[in-house]
Motif scaffolding. Structure first.
Motif, PDB file in Angstrom:
ATOM      1  N   ALA A 182       1.664  10.023  -1.985  1.00  0.00           N
ATOM      2  CA  ALA A 182       1.557   9.064  -3.095  1.00  0.00           C
ATOM      3  C   ALA A 182       2.845   8.262  -3.224  1.00  0.00           C
ATOM      4  CB  ALA A 182       1.237   9.803  -4.397  1.00  0.00           C
ATOM      5  N   GLU A 183       3.996   8.943  -3.045  1.00  0.00           N
ATOM      6  CA  GLU A 183       5.286   8.232  -3.091  1.00  0.00           C
ATOM      7  C   GLU A 183       5.372   7.173  -1.992  1.00  0.00           C
ATOM      8  OE1 GLU A 183       8.609  10.928  -2.838  1.00  0.00           O
ATOM      9  OE2 GLU A 183       7.970  11.975  -4.663  1.00  0.00           O
ATOM     10  N   ALA A 184       4.901   7.533  -0.794  1.00  0.00           N
ATOM     11  CA  ALA A 184       4.931   6.585   0.327  1.00  0.00           C
ATOM     12  C   ALA A 184       4.026   5.385   0.047  1.00  0.00           C
ATOM     13  CB  ALA A 184       4.531   7.281   1.622  1.00  0.00           C
ATOM     14  N   VAL A 185       2.876   5.640  -0.539  1.00  0.00           N
ATOM     15  CA  VAL A 185       1.965   4.535  -0.880  1.00  0.00           C
ATOM     16  C   VAL A 185       2.628   3.623  -1.909  1.00  0.00           C
ATOM     17  CG1 VAL A 185      -0.221   3.949  -2.027  1.00  0.00           C
ATOM     18  CG2 VAL A 185      -0.160   5.757  -0.278  1.00  0.00           C
ATOM     19  N   ASN A 186       3.261   4.218  -2.904  1.00  0.00           N
ATOM     20  CA  ASN A 186       3.955   3.403  -3.908  1.00  0.00           C
ATOM     21  C   ASN A 186       5.103   2.606  -3.291  1.00  0.00           C
ATOM     22  OD1 ASN A 186       2.833   3.674  -6.714  1.00  0.00           O
ATOM     23  ND2 ASN A 186       2.890   5.813  -6.120  1.00  0.00           N
ATOM     24  N   THR A 222      -4.473  12.221   4.529  1.00  0.00           N
ATOM     25  CA  THR A 222      -4.995  10.852   4.386  1.00  0.00           C
ATOM     26  C   THR A 222      -4.904  10.347   2.950  1.00  0.00           C
ATOM     27  OG1 THR A 222      -6.505  11.201   6.243  1.00  0.00           O
ATOM     28  CG2 THR A 222      -7.059   9.425   4.720  1.00  0.00           C
ATOM     29  N   ALA A 223      -4.450   9.114   2.814  1.00  0.00           N
ATOM     30  CA  ALA A 223      -4.471   8.426   1.522  1.00  0.00           C
ATOM     31  C   ALA A 223      -5.361   7.197   1.644  1.00  0.00           C
ATOM     32  CB  ALA A 223      -3.063   8.010   1.103  1.00  0.00           C
ATOM     33  N   VAL A 224      -6.207   7.002   0.656  1.00  0.00           N
ATOM     34  CA  VAL A 224      -7.026   5.793   0.554  1.00  0.00           C
ATOM     35  C   VAL A 224      -6.624   5.114  -0.737  1.00  0.00           C
ATOM     36  CG1 VAL A 224      -9.373   4.875   0.431  1.00  0.00           C
ATOM     37  CG2 VAL A 224      -8.915   6.922   1.785  1.00  0.00           C
ATOM     38  N   PHE A 225      -6.374   3.816  -0.684  1.00  0.00           N
ATOM     39  CA  PHE A 225      -5.948   3.138  -1.910  1.00  0.00           C
ATOM     40  C   PHE A 225      -6.372   1.681  -1.896  1.00  0.00           C
ATOM     41  CE2 PHE A 225      -2.261   0.990   0.052  1.00  0.00           C
ATOM     42  CZ  PHE A 225      -2.015   1.809   1.147  1.00  0.00           C
ATOM     43  N   GLU A 226      -6.579   1.182  -3.108  1.00  0.00           N
ATOM     44  CA  GLU A 226      -6.945  -0.225  -3.274  1.00  0.00           C
ATOM     45  C   GLU A 226      -5.800  -0.941  -3.970  1.00  0.00           C
ATOM     46  OE1 GLU A 226     -10.848  -2.836  -4.599  1.00  0.00           O
ATOM     47  OE2 GLU A 226     -10.414  -1.020  -5.733  1.00  0.00           O
ATOM     48  N   PHE A 227      -5.536  -2.145  -3.538  1.00  0.00           N
ATOM     49  CA  PHE A 227      -4.490  -2.924  -4.197  1.00  0.00           C
ATOM     50  C   PHE A 227      -4.839  -4.403  -4.143  1.00  0.00           C
ATOM     51  CE2 PHE A 227      -2.157  -4.734  -0.499  1.00  0.00           C
ATOM     52  CZ  PHE A 227      -2.700  -3.979   0.532  1.00  0.00           C
ATOM     53  N   THR A 228      -4.192  -5.143  -5.015  1.00  0.00           N
ATOM     54  CA  THR A 228      -4.300  -6.601  -4.935  1.00  0.00           C
ATOM     55  C   THR A 228      -2.980  -7.138  -4.417  1.00  0.00           C
ATOM     56  OG1 THR A 228      -3.579  -6.815  -7.217  1.00  0.00           O
ATOM     57  CG2 THR A 228      -5.945  -6.860  -6.836  1.00  0.00           C
ATOM     58  N   LEU A 229      -3.074  -8.173  -3.619  1.00  0.00           N
ATOM     59  CA  LEU A 229      -1.876  -8.859  -3.119  1.00  0.00           C
ATOM     60  C   LEU A 229      -2.058 -10.339  -3.418  1.00  0.00           C
ATOM     61  CD1 LEU A 229       0.799  -8.895  -1.486  1.00  0.00           C
ATOM     62  CD2 LEU A 229      -0.594  -9.178   0.577  1.00  0.00           C
ATOM     63  N   MET A 249      -4.608   5.217   5.084  1.00  0.00           N
ATOM     64  CA  MET A 249      -3.373   5.605   5.789  1.00  0.00           C
ATOM     65  C   MET A 249      -3.424   7.085   6.141  1.00  0.00           C
ATOM     66  SD  MET A 249      -0.104   3.814   3.938  1.00  0.00           S
ATOM     67  CE  MET A 249       0.299   2.086   4.258  1.00  0.00           C
ATOM     68  N   ILE A 250      -3.103   7.383   7.412  1.00  0.00           N
ATOM     69  CA  ILE A 250      -2.971   8.774   7.852  1.00  0.00           C
ATOM     70  C   ILE A 250      -1.492   9.038   8.122  1.00  0.00           C
ATOM     71  CG2 ILE A 250      -3.681  10.492   9.573  1.00  0.00           C
ATOM     72  CD1 ILE A 250      -6.242   8.892   9.972  1.00  0.00           C
ATOM     73  N   PHE A 251      -1.007  10.187   7.632  1.00  0.00           N
ATOM     74  CA  PHE A 251       0.415  10.515   7.699  1.00  0.00           C
ATOM     75  C   PHE A 251       0.685  11.651   8.694  1.00  0.00           C
ATOM     76  CE2 PHE A 251      -0.171   8.464   3.665  1.00  0.00           C
ATOM     77  CZ  PHE A 251       1.015   7.799   3.425  1.00  0.00           C
ATOM     78  N   ASP A 252       1.888  11.654   9.254  1.00  0.00           N
ATOM     79  CA  ASP A 252       2.320  12.803  10.043  1.00  0.00           C
ATOM     80  C   ASP A 252       3.055  13.786   9.129  1.00  0.00           C
ATOM     81  OD1 ASP A 252       4.952  11.919   9.693  1.00  0.00           O
ATOM     82  OD2 ASP A 252       5.145  11.146  11.720  1.00  0.00           O
ATOM     83  N   GLU A 253       3.547  14.875   9.724  1.00  0.00           N
ATOM     84  CA  GLU A 253       4.175  15.928   8.907  1.00  0.00           C
ATOM     85  C   GLU A 253       5.532  15.521   8.354  1.00  0.00           C
ATOM     86  OE1 GLU A 253       4.934  16.699  13.225  1.00  0.00           O
ATOM     87  OE2 GLU A 253       3.225  16.090  12.000  1.00  0.00           O
ATOM     88  N   ASN A 254       6.080  14.411   8.867  1.00  0.00           N
ATOM     89  CA  ASN A 254       7.349  13.902   8.339  1.00  0.00           C
ATOM     90  C   ASN A 254       7.152  12.853   7.248  1.00  0.00           C
ATOM     91  OD1 ASN A 254       8.869  15.431  10.281  1.00  0.00           O
ATOM     92  ND2 ASN A 254       8.224  13.922  11.808  1.00  0.00           N
ATOM     93  N   GLY A 255       5.904  12.609   6.890  1.00  0.00           N
ATOM     94  CA  GLY A 255       5.646  11.663   5.817  1.00  0.00           C
ATOM     95  C   GLY A 255       5.617  10.218   6.277  1.00  0.00           C
ATOM     96  N   LYS A 256       5.581  10.017   7.600  1.00  0.00           N
ATOM     97  CA  LYS A 256       5.479   8.659   8.129  1.00  0.00           C
ATOM     98  C   LYS A 256       3.997   8.335   8.400  1.00  0.00           C
ATOM     99  CE  LYS A 256       9.948   7.713   8.618  1.00  0.00           C
ATOM    100  NZ  LYS A 256      10.610   6.624   7.879  1.00  0.00           N
ATOM    101  N   VAL A 257       3.669   7.069   8.270  1.00  0.00           N
ATOM    102  CA  VAL A 257       2.298   6.624   8.497  1.00  0.00           C
ATOM    103  C   VAL A 257       2.052   6.516  10.005  1.00  0.00           C
ATOM    104  CG1 VAL A 257       0.607   4.794   8.081  1.00  0.00           C
ATOM    105  CG2 VAL A 257       2.340   5.331   6.340  1.00  0.00           C
ATOM    106  N   VAL A 258       1.000   7.182  10.494  1.00  0.00           N
ATOM    107  CA  VAL A 258       0.669   7.078  11.925  1.00  0.00           C
ATOM    108  C   VAL A 258      -0.510   6.145  12.176  1.00  0.00           C
ATOM    109  CG1 VAL A 258       1.657   9.308  12.578  1.00  0.00           C
ATOM    110  CG2 VAL A 258      -0.742   9.198  11.850  1.00  0.00           C
ATOM    111  N   SER A 259      -1.292   5.889  11.142  1.00  0.00           N
ATOM    112  CA  SER A 259      -2.445   4.999  11.286  1.00  0.00           C
ATOM    113  C   SER A 259      -2.729   4.322   9.961  1.00  0.00           C
ATOM    114  CB  SER A 259      -3.676   5.802  11.733  1.00  0.00           C
ATOM    115  OG  SER A 259      -4.858   5.049  11.551  1.00  0.00           O
ATOM    116  N   MET A 260      -2.889   3.021   9.998  1.00  0.00           N
ATOM    117  CA  MET A 260      -3.331   2.284   8.821  1.00  0.00           C
ATOM    118  C   MET A 260      -4.488   1.405   9.248  1.00  0.00           C
ATOM    119  SD  MET A 260      -3.504  -0.721   6.982  1.00  0.00           S
ATOM    120  CE  MET A 260      -2.163  -1.935   6.962  1.00  0.00           C
ATOM    121  N   ARG A 261      -5.593   1.513   8.523  1.00  0.00           N
ATOM    122  CA  ARG A 261      -6.751   0.659   8.760  1.00  0.00           C
ATOM    123  C   ARG A 261      -7.110   0.029   7.420  1.00  0.00           C
ATOM    124  NH1 ARG A 261     -11.729   2.962  10.915  1.00  0.00           N
ATOM    125  NH2 ARG A 261     -11.835   1.380  12.534  1.00  0.00           N
ATOM    126  N   ALA A 262      -7.237  -1.273   7.395  1.00  0.00           N
ATOM    127  CA  ALA A 262      -7.472  -1.990   6.142  1.00  0.00           C
ATOM    128  C   ALA A 262      -8.911  -2.495   6.081  1.00  0.00           C
ATOM    129  CB  ALA A 262      -6.504  -3.156   6.014  1.00  0.00           C
TER     130      ALA A 262
END
Lengths: 123, 123
Positions: A7-11, A76-83, A100-113
């Motif tokens: 959640a912190e990474a998404v923010n 996995t995090a799924v989120f909606e936002f406005t830009l 967004m799919i994360f690895d064990e270090n908290g980095k994003v390994v896959s983002m699909r929009a």
């Protein structure tokens, strides 16, 4: 990888879409991460391609991202936002749902929009 | 695979969660499809495992699924729904967000469900 860290990474992602450099946005990604935005577009998977992609946003006259909701399970995090983005002449609003799919270090390994043309509105 | 066909498949999935047999639900999946529900749980990937999984729902005294929204791009549908299930003594409501990826024949090749314990409420 805890739900809280994701959640912190998404923010951080949303904040950097508004205020960060392309490099700072891409720092949230692991080496070799893939970005498919929108789903169906060619997959970007090098740091250079990711920076080039986010530079389109960070190079605009104005930009403001707002998180609508985020839902997290496992890796996995799924989120909606406005830009909302602006150039000298025009403003646009887009409302994607990102996966967004994360690895064990908290980095994003896959983002699909998930968004389509109808999610892009001229303001 | 058109967005319209994917939306139809999502609607069929929701309808069959309410009214179908486990076999009818699993007919929406391609051979070798993977189901991770919730994300983090062991991945099910044989027709037998999928039928066993959905039989838990179809074996309940009552069940009713309602689609809240669906968003589609490329080969992927993301949707939120509520599922209210009942046994003789208790009713539960769960509100997952499912991520479904489709093949060119309109069959689901991957389903990952985003929900956590706090999304499961006793009514």
């Amino acid at each position: 990888m805890s739900a809280e860290k994701m959640a912190e990474a998404v923010n951080a992602y949303i904040d950097r879409l508004s205020n960060g450099t392309a490099e700072e946005i891409v720092d949230l990604y692991a080496d070799g991460a893939t970005v498919e935005d929108p789903i169906g577009a060619p997959i970007r998977n090098s740091r250079e391609e990711l920076i080039e992609f986010y530079s389109i946003i960070t190079g605009l006259d104005s930009r403001k991202a707002d998180l609508k909701w985020v839902k997290i399970a496992g890796d996995t995090a799924v989120f909606e936002f406005t830009l909302v983005t602006g150039t000298a002449d025009m403003s646009f609003e887009i409302t994607p749902i990102d996966i967004m799919i994360f690895d064990e270090n908290g980095k994003v390994v896959s983002m699909r929009a998930v968004w389509e043309q109808s999610d892009l509105k001229q303001l």
